[in-house]
Each structure stands twice: as C-alpha cells, then as structure tokens.
Write an enzyme that holds these catalytic residues in place. Structure first.
Site, short mmCIF file in Angstrom:
data_model
loop_
_atom_site.label_atom_id
_atom_site.label_comp_id
_atom_site.label_asym_id
_atom_site.label_seq_id
_atom_site.Cartn_x
_atom_site.Cartn_y
_atom_site.Cartn_z
N LYS A 177 0.83 -1.20 0.00
CA LYS A 177 0.00 0.00 0.00
C LYS A 177 0.87 1.26 0.00
O LYS A 177 1.50 1.59 1.00
CB LYS A 177 -0.89 0.04 1.24
CG LYS A 177 -1.94 1.14 1.15
CD LYS A 177 -2.49 1.55 2.50
CE LYS A 177 -1.74 2.66 3.13
NZ LYS A 177 -1.77 3.95 2.42
N GLY A 228 6.80 5.22 8.14
CA GLY A 228 5.97 6.43 8.22
C GLY A 228 6.26 7.13 9.53
O GLY A 228 7.32 6.95 10.13
N SER A 229 5.31 7.92 9.99
CA SER A 229 5.56 8.73 11.18
C SER A 229 5.41 7.90 12.45
O SER A 229 4.76 6.84 12.46
CB SER A 229 4.58 9.90 11.21
OG SER A 229 3.26 9.39 11.31
N THR A 230 5.98 8.40 13.52
CA THR A 230 5.90 7.70 14.81
C THR A 230 4.45 7.61 15.28
O THR A 230 4.03 6.57 15.79
CB THR A 230 6.80 8.42 15.83
OG1 THR A 230 8.16 8.32 15.36
CG2 THR A 230 6.71 7.79 17.21
N THR A 232 1.70 7.43 13.49
CA THR A 232 0.99 6.38 12.76
C THR A 232 1.54 5.00 13.15
O THR A 232 0.78 4.03 13.24
CB THR A 232 1.13 6.60 11.24
OG1 THR A 232 0.79 7.94 10.94
CG2 THR A 232 0.20 5.69 10.47
N GLY A 233 2.84 4.93 13.40
CA GLY A 233 3.43 3.66 13.83
C GLY A 233 2.76 3.14 15.10
O GLY A 233 2.50 1.94 15.23
N GLU A 250 9.53 1.46 10.82
CA GLU A 250 10.60 2.45 10.56
C GLU A 250 9.95 3.81 10.64
O GLU A 250 9.13 4.17 9.78
CB GLU A 250 11.22 2.22 9.18
CG GLU A 250 12.02 0.94 9.06
CD GLU A 250 13.31 0.94 9.90
OE1 GLU A 250 13.67 1.98 10.49
OE2 GLU A 250 13.94 -0.13 9.96
N CYS A 284 13.75 10.63 6.23
CA CYS A 284 13.76 10.27 7.64
C CYS A 284 15.12 10.52 8.25
O CYS A 284 15.23 10.91 9.40
CB CYS A 284 13.32 8.83 7.83
SG CYS A 284 14.26 7.66 6.85
N GLU A 381 10.31 17.23 14.38
CA GLU A 381 10.84 16.80 13.09
C GLU A 381 10.13 17.63 12.01
O GLU A 381 8.94 17.44 11.77
CB GLU A 381 10.53 15.32 12.87
CG GLU A 381 11.04 14.83 11.52
CD GLU A 381 10.51 13.43 11.12
OE1 GLU A 381 9.37 13.10 11.45
OE2 GLU A 381 11.27 12.73 10.43
P1 NAD Z 1 2.39 8.66 7.67
O1 NAD Z 1 2.66 7.96 8.95
O2 NAD Z 1 1.40 9.74 7.64
O3 NAD Z 1 1.94 7.64 6.53
C1 NAD Z 1 2.71 6.50 6.19
C2 NAD Z 1 1.81 5.46 5.55
O4 NAD Z 1 0.89 4.94 6.53
C3 NAD Z 1 0.93 5.98 4.42
O5 NAD Z 1 0.86 4.97 3.41
C4 NAD Z 1 -0.43 6.17 5.10
O6 NAD Z 1 -1.51 6.10 4.20
C5 NAD Z 1 -0.44 4.98 6.05
N1 NAD Z 1 -1.33 5.11 7.21
C6 NAD Z 1 -1.87 6.22 7.75
N2 NAD Z 1 -2.60 5.89 8.85
C7 NAD Z 1 -2.50 4.55 9.00
C8 NAD Z 1 -3.00 3.62 9.98
N3 NAD Z 1 -3.74 4.01 11.00
N4 NAD Z 1 -2.69 2.32 9.82
C9 NAD Z 1 -1.91 1.90 8.80
N5 NAD Z 1 -1.40 2.74 7.86
C10 NAD Z 1 -1.70 4.05 7.97
O7 NAD Z 1 3.84 9.17 7.19
P2 NAD Z 1 4.19 10.08 5.94
O8 NAD Z 1 3.73 11.47 6.26
O9 NAD Z 1 3.75 9.43 4.69
O10 NAD Z 1 5.79 10.02 5.99
C11 NAD Z 1 6.56 10.89 6.76
C12 NAD Z 1 7.11 10.23 8.01
O11 NAD Z 1 7.74 9.00 7.66
C13 NAD Z 1 8.17 11.04 8.71
O12 NAD Z 1 7.96 11.04 10.09
C14 NAD Z 1 9.47 10.30 8.38
O13 NAD Z 1 10.52 10.49 9.30
C15 NAD Z 1 8.99 8.90 8.33
N6 NAD Z 1 9.89 8.09 7.53
C16 NAD Z 1 10.64 7.15 8.19
C17 NAD Z 1 11.54 6.37 7.48
C18 NAD Z 1 12.37 5.33 8.19
O14 NAD Z 1 12.89 4.45 7.52
N7 NAD Z 1 12.48 5.37 9.49
C19 NAD Z 1 11.67 6.54 6.10
C20 NAD Z 1 10.89 7.50 5.46
C21 NAD Z 1 9.99 8.26 6.20
#
Ligand code: NAD
Length: 475
Positions: A177, A228-230, A232-233, A250, A284, A381
C-alpha cells in the site's frame, strides 16, 4: 497478460489484485506538487477489494513458500531486470506525483532495484547442533505468510522495494500500500510485473485514509512492514494487536549532526547542506539539527548560509533542478507554520524561505541561526526544507543535547580526526551513525531505529529474520 510495452505509464491507474489490474468505484485525486494540478486518479480500494487481495495473497503464499529458494532468487533477478527496463517512464511519473527532480527520481528507482539483486544472492540460514543428550537440532527460518507493506510519500519506491525484495525471498506474499499522496508510480511498477509474478504474490492497493487501518487490523495479514511517522506507527501497533501481527516499524527521526572544531569548514558545510536538504529535508535520515563548535560557528554559518541562499527549488521536470517542491499541501503548511513560529519567536535566519505565492509548494532551503534548544524547530521533526544551526561548546554537552530526543534514527559526526569522531559516534543513541558522510543506505547495511524511531530492522541479512519465524526440529 500485461507486457510493459503496452502500459500507459501516465494514465489509467489501476490496482493489482490476483494478477490482474482493477479499478474501483471511487477514486482519489493525486496532485502534482509543482503545479497543484492533478497528475491522475488512483483507485480508492474498497473493503471487498482488500479482502480479495488478501485471499489471493494467501493462496499464492501456499505455493510460494514451497518454491525452492533458487527459483525465488531467480524471480528477484527478473523483477530487477524488468524495473530497470522501465526506469524512464516510472521516473517521470514519480517526479510528477512526488515532486523530486527527475535525476533523483531515476536514482531512487535504480538504487531500489539493487535490493532485488542483493536479496537474490541471499539464502535463509539453517542452524544445526547436537544437544548434550545426543539429540540433533535443526533450526529453520520459515516464512510468515502475507505481509502488509505500507509506504510513505517521501521515497515511495525505495520504501516499497526495501520491503518487497526480502519479503519475497523469504517466501512470503505481499499486499503493498503506497501513500495516498504518491500511489501512481507504485501501481504502474506492480502492473509491469504482472506477467512475471505468480498471481496474488504481489498485490498493489491504493486508497484513502481507511485503507491503512483496514490492513493493519485485517486477520488475513500476518506481518506489517511499515515506514511512516511515529504517531501512525503507534496506531499500527495498536491495531495489529488483535492477531499479534509481526511488526517492523521504521518511523520518524530528528537526526543530530555534530561538527567538531577541526573540520574543513567550506567542504563540510557543502556536504552538510545536502545532508540536511536532500529531497527537501523530506528524508527520515536528513540532518535535522546541526551542532557546530563555537570556535568555527560563525565561519560555518556564513558558508552554509551562502549555499542555501544560492540553491533555489524548481519544478522537478525542469532541466537542472536540484530541489523540487514540498510534496503535499499538508506538509507545506506544516513547514511554513514552523518557519512562522521561528520568526514570531524572534529567531535569526541565515537563509530565507522565499515567497509562498505559488503555484506549487515551493520553499527555499531555510536555516535558522542558533535557536534555543527548546524551540519547536529544534524539538520537532520538520520533514521539510528548514533546519536549525546550533552552537555548542564541549563534547559532553553536545552529546547530551544530541541524545535528548525521543528519536534515535540516525546521526552524523564530522571531523578530520575520524577516530575521535568514532568515539563520539558510539555515544550517540541512534541506529546509524555516519562519519564524514551521510545517507549511505545499502541493502547490505542493517538499518534500524532506536527509541521512538522504530522497532526491528530493514536491510542487511538481518531483515530476513524479520520476514521469517523460527522452527526448531529436534530428533
Ligand atoms: P504517515 O505515517 O502519515 O503515513 C505512512 C503510511 O501509513 C501511508 O501509506 C499512510 O496512508 C499509512 N497510514 C496512515 N494511517 C494509518 C494507519 N492508522 N494504519 C496503517 N497505515 C496508515 O507518514 P508520511 O507522512 O507518509 O511520511 C513521513 C514520516 O515518515 C516522517 O515522520 C518520516 O521520518 C517517516 N519516515 C521514516 C523512514 C524510516 O525508515 N524510518 C523513512 C521514510 C519516512
């Protein structure tokens, strides 16, 4: 059967489910951040379509897990060959939806393809030993089942392929996704693989805000690999609890860069500028807090400020563009908010963000001059083209400040004396530390976030352990 030559890379975006392309009743609009005009419409996956994709992935898993590893390795090589043959149309699409300069889009896709080449050379370790009582023990690594791979919008292709390659080698099926902001290149890439993959082995689904939570709650998914973001993680972790999904998370970072007093100021300022502003800081592992020793701070500020003032963002398709727009409106507003808060707090600027008149989400590289440690621009961040330059006086002080963060993703140390730099590096609480360089990410180097930056590991041979479970056989 789909042949890559028949694919319209710039239109008719469809999901890949059970080896076929599929549209949907509803769609989501994808915006070009350089023009604010639509690039295309992606399907908005329904709950029924997700169920169908997961059912087909479960079916594909039954035969894929029994497929000899040599065949899996061969498929990974075939995927790499196929992606390399369509880099140009994918790169153009990636630039249009993500915003990054064309050369960077090309580089992202080509580099990510190396993950398939690397994992095509890997095997799954089998451990054997004899117990004191004489029993022979074999410890095997077995695939988990269906992996839900969830990617962000900053590096849509790398973040997807970093997951896909090891997950497939390990014998899993995948439901992939992409972010709703950048789904198009991923959909086309997966469409171009249809004729070389068993149906259902890789499904690509696009959708709005419902789709991620549906995937992380779904009982038919065995593992989530998430970038993605912490925040959402944490949500993914909560909703994965129902069937105890395996998790790799991550997440965000607020990476410190520490510049020791013996550096060549001009050279280090040039390297650190790109460590902070590559992909507009939407990385990131971008340098997000640059700590410079008091004895060289003024010279360093002059050098990096000069580079920032002479490096303007431009549409990614424009010849010679080195920085594109910020990827989406929400992020653009968030970064402008941090800049406005810094200005309202009376902080100094070594370079200015430029006009926000548009069209396009353009912000010039902005450097804030020595803000207090508790300023928002230091603590949060930004994930955009704004970075604080911070003055420090001694090593213990700067290490303490570097570690005073909920994050622990990566860091960098800059010094002529590399041994001294390494002494600093080992005291930093982050999963990666670069010395006199930045952003060296490779399939052969394990990448892992500490503290609130994540759980588990991507890349390296270590990631294969994340896509498998243990079976011990004792006889
Ligand atoms: P995000 O967390 O908003 O979204 C990431 C993904 O998760 C998207 O595909 C989104 O649709 C999906 N998502 C949203 N809500 C969800 C849920 N409840 N359950 C499952 N999936 C869901 O992040 P973003 O804004 O797309 O990316 C930016 C963030 O990602 C920054 O904080 C950045 O530091 C981090 N990032 C981390 C790494 C790493 O390897 N550590 C790499 C790239 C980006």
């Amino acid at each position: 059967m789909t042949r890559q030559n028949d694919i319209d890379f710039l239109g008719d975006f469809r999901m890949v489910i059970d080896g076929r392309t599929e549209g949907s009743e509803k769609t989501i609009e994808v915006i070009n951040p350089a023009t604010e005009q639509p690039v295309g419409h992606a399907p908005d996956c329904s709950a029924d379509q997700l169920d169908a994709a997961i059912a087909s992935a479960r079916q594909a898993f039954m035969s894929w897990k029994a497929t000899p590893i040599a065949e899996r390795q061969a498929l990974l090589r075939a995927i790499a060959d196929r992606i390399e043959s369509i880099v140009e149309p994918l790169a153009l699409l990636l630039t249009r939806e993500q915003g990054k300069p064309l050369a960077d889009a090309r580089g992202e896709i080509l580099r990510a393809t190396q993950w398939f080449r690397f994992y095509a050379e890997q095997d799954l370790p089998v451990g054997r030993h004899t117990e004191p009582g004489g029993q022979e023990v074999t410890v095997r690594r077995v695939p988990l089942g269906v992996v839900g791979a969830i990617a962000p919008w900053n590096y849509p292709i790398s973040m997807a392929l970093w997951k896909l390659a090891p997950a497939l080698l390990a014998g899993n099926a995948v439901v992939l996704k992409p972010s709703p902001f950048t789904p198009l290149t991923t959909l086309k890439l997966c469409e171009a693989l249809i004729d070389i993959l068993p149906p259902g082995l890789v499904n690509a689904l696009s959708g709005g805000d419902n789709l991620g939570p549906w995937i992380s709650e779904h009982p038919g998914i065995d593992k989530i690999a998430f970038t993605g973001s912490t925040a959402t993680g944490r949500a993914v972790m909560r909703s994965s609890a129902a069937n105890l999904k395996r998790l790799t998370l991550e997440l965000g970072g607020n990476d410190p860069a520490i510049v020791l007093p013996d550096v060549d100021v001009e050279e280090t300022a040039g390297k650190l500028f790109w460590a902070a502003f590559r992909n507009n800081g939407q990385l990131c592992v971008a340098a997000k807090r640059i700590y410079v020793h008091d004895s060289i701070y003024d010279d360093f500020a002059a050098a990096i400020g000069k580079i920032a003032r002479s490096t303007a963002p431009a549409p990614g398709e424009q010849e010679g563009a080195v920085l594109g727009p910020v990827q989406n409106r929400i992020q653009y507003d968030k970064v402008r908010g941090l800049i406005a808060a810094s200005r309202a707090a009376g902080l100094g600027f070594l370079s200015e963000p430029g006009s926000f008149d548009g069209p396009g989400f353009f912000i010039a590289p902005t450097i804030i001059d020595n803000p207090p440690e508790d300023a928002r621009i230091v603590q949060e961040e930004p994930f955009g083209p704004v970075v604080p330059l911070l003055r420090y006086h001694d090593i213990d002080e700067v290490i303490r400040r570097a570690n005073e963060s909920e994050y622990g993703l990566a860091a960098s140390v800059w010094a002529k004396d590399a041994d001294l730099a390494e002494e600093v590096a080992v005291r930093i609480e982050s999963g990666t530390v670069w010395i006199n360089t930045a952003h060296i990410l490779s399939p052969s180097i394990p990448f892992s976030g500490r503290k609130q930056s994540g759980i588990g590991v991507e890349n390296g041979k270590e990631v294969l352990l994340e896509y498998t479970g243990i079976q011990a056989i004792i006889r």
